[in-house]
Design a protein around this motif. Structure first.
Motif, short mmCIF file in Angstrom:
data_model
loop_
_atom_site.label_atom_id
_atom_site.label_comp_id
_atom_site.label_asym_id
_atom_site.label_seq_id
_atom_site.Cartn_x
_atom_site.Cartn_y
_atom_site.Cartn_z
N ALA A 240 34.33 36.46 42.81
CA ALA A 240 35.39 36.34 41.80
C ALA A 240 36.74 36.62 42.45
O ALA A 240 36.82 37.31 43.47
N LEU A 241 37.75 36.08 41.83
CA LEU A 241 39.11 36.42 42.22
C LEU A 241 39.68 37.27 41.08
O LEU A 241 39.80 36.80 39.95
N LEU A 242 39.97 38.52 41.40
CA LEU A 242 40.47 39.44 40.38
C LEU A 242 41.97 39.63 40.58
O LEU A 242 42.41 40.04 41.66
N GLU A 243 42.71 39.33 39.54
CA GLU A 243 44.16 39.47 39.63
C GLU A 243 44.57 40.88 39.26
O GLU A 243 44.06 41.45 38.28
N GLY B 38 39.48 39.16 36.12
CA GLY B 38 39.35 37.77 36.53
C GLY B 38 38.01 37.19 36.10
O GLY B 38 37.18 37.87 35.48
N VAL B 39 37.84 35.93 36.42
CA VAL B 39 36.60 35.21 36.09
C VAL B 39 36.01 34.69 37.39
O VAL B 39 36.75 34.25 38.28
N GLY C 53 48.14 42.06 45.98
CA GLY C 53 47.34 43.07 45.29
C GLY C 53 46.09 42.53 44.63
O GLY C 53 45.26 43.29 44.13
N ASP C 54 45.96 41.20 44.57
CA ASP C 54 44.75 40.62 44.00
C ASP C 54 43.54 40.92 44.90
O ASP C 54 43.70 41.18 46.10
N TRP C 55 42.36 40.84 44.32
CA TRP C 55 41.13 41.10 45.07
C TRP C 55 40.24 39.85 45.06
O TRP C 55 39.97 39.30 43.99
N LYS C 56 39.81 39.45 46.24
CA LYS C 56 38.75 38.45 46.34
C LYS C 56 37.46 39.22 46.57
O LYS C 56 37.35 39.96 47.56
N GLU D 226 33.00 37.31 33.51
CA GLU D 226 34.29 38.01 33.40
C GLU D 226 34.14 39.37 34.07
O GLU D 226 33.13 40.06 33.85
N ILE D 227 35.13 39.75 34.83
CA ILE D 227 35.06 41.03 35.55
C ILE D 227 36.37 41.78 35.37
O ILE D 227 37.46 41.19 35.44
#
Lengths: 214, 204
Positions: B191-194, B40-41, B154-157, B63-64
């Motif tokens: 970040a919000l990582l999908e 995610g960004v 399953g996404d991560w904040k 970007e992560i």
């Protein structure tokens, strides 16, 4: 006969008794060492999750040189700018004393502050020219993003101070001319305007310096 | 003879114990967990302190990516140094000079959390990452703490923060009115990582 057999069996058992746990301990310590080695390996940050290579670019000596030159010039610009501010404050104080000497009720009209004021004024103008020159001639290795910010305020104040300083020199010369030609009323009005622009220029210089704090 | 029976009676349990301990300290019997990954960004910001002023520079182009497998969690984040905005273009240009942006256009962070297991259910958890920050062409260690909220899909904040030092990267500290900024710099971001399919990700 029985005694030696039991002695041998006893020796073998004793050996087994100590050797097996020792082997277990040796295995444990070997595994611990392996775990440590694995930990060290795990701390290897040589991975790239983006997979597109995030390597550094080749160094551009010319760009690095320009950056170093700019840094040196802007450091000198700061020193020259603060010196200019100090000299301007001195000029304004001496100018006020000179004005009072000429025009206040308690003024002696001795002209004692005239020369120190003039020396301080020309020193201020020279320091200001050096300050501006250092900023304007510094190379720009990295382009700046456009927009209104503290740098814009600094530049606006500095350009205002340029106008004020030029006006100061001109008004000072006109005031001196009026004094020499005996035009008392003209001398006083020009001197008063000169004094006002002096305070305004000092304020603009202080604004230029303080702009970076915001 | 009785003495030897007693020794045998005592010895076998000891032997058995030794073998048992050796078995427990062996490699974990758990099968390697399925690799999962996220990307995610987000935003990342630095805070530097000067006796007269505190400066915050923000990049919204961080970007992560993260991968979790049986060994733990690997994280990599990066942001173009040109993308940081402190609200002052002159200061940002100066920042590019001191971090030698032409040769080192990215600030890169790599982090590892050994033994990390992805929680099975949604919820919040903390992760400590042994990290390496690459800035101005110099890599330096850092210890990063992140608060992660695992969403039902399953996404991560993620929110993270750590303290760092400019001197760790041989950065000449910028001066304002001839006084340098402090060496310590605070980094934080979110970040919000999908969640992405690790296999598809590996193919890509």
């Amino acid at each position: 006969m029985r005694a030696p057999i039991f002695r041998r069996l006893g020796a073998l058992f004793a050996a087994a008794l100590f050797a097996l746990p020792a082997r277990g301990l040796a295995r444990e310590s070997a595994e611990a060492a392996a775990t440590d080695r694995e930990s060290e390996t795990n701390l290897d940050f040589d991975f790239d999750l983006f997979g597109d290579g995030t390597k550094r670019s080749e160094e551009d000596p010319a760009l690095a040189g320009r950056a170093r030159l700019r840094r040196g010039m802007l450091q000198a610009h700061q020193i020259a700018g603060l010196t200019t501010l100090g000299l301007m404050a001195t000029t304004v104080v001496l100018g006020q004393l000179n004005f009072d000497d000429h025009f206040s009720a308690s003024g002696a009209g001795s002209g004692a502050y005239s020369t120190p004021h003039r020396i301080a004024a020309y020193s201020t103008a020279a320091a200001f020219a050096v300050t501006g020159g250092l900023a304007l001639l510094a190379p720009v290795p990295y382009e700046k993003a456009p927009g209104f910010d503290a740098g814009t305020v600094h530049k606006l104040a500095a350009f205002g101070a340029v106008a004020g300083m030029a006006g100061q020199v001109a008004l000072g010369m006109i005031a001196g001319d009026a004094l020499r030609s005996g035009q008392a009323r003209r001398f006083e009005s020009v001197a008063d305007l000169h004094r006002f622009t002096g305070y305004a220029t000092l304020t603009l210089l202080a604004t230029a310096a303080a702009a970076w704090l915001f | 003879m009785k003495r030897w029976i007693a020794v045998l009676a005592l010895g076998f349990p000891l032997l058995a114990l030794g073998e048992d301990e050796a078995a427990q300290s062996g490699p974990p019997s758990a099968e390697p967990a399925e690799a999962r990954s996220w990307q995610g960004v987000g935003t990342v910001e630095y805070v530097v302190v000067h006796p007269l002023h505190t400066v915050t520079g923000i990049s919204r182009q961080a970007e992560i990516r993260a991968v979790a497998d049986g060994a733990g969690l690997k994280v990599m984040g990066r942001a173009p140094v040109r993308s940081f905005d402190s609200g002052n273009a002159n200061r940002d240009a100066h920042m590019l000079e001191v971090v030698r942006a032409a040769q080192n256009p990215l600030v890169i962070l790599r982090g590892l959390a050994r033994g990390f297991r992805v929680p099975a259910a949604p919820g919040s958890f903390d992760v400590q990452l042994e990290s390496e920050v690459q800035l101005a062409g110099v890599a330096a260690p850092a210890r990063l703490s992140a608060q992660v909220e695992q969403l039902p899909n399953g996404d991560w904040k993620v929110r993270f923060a750590f303290d760092h030092r400019l001197s760790a990267h041989s950065i000449e500290r910028p001066k304002l009115l001839l006084v340098p900024v402090e060496d310590a710099v605070s980094i934080r971001g979110e970040a919000l990582l999908e969640a992405v399919d690790a296999k598809n990700d590996a193919k890509n």
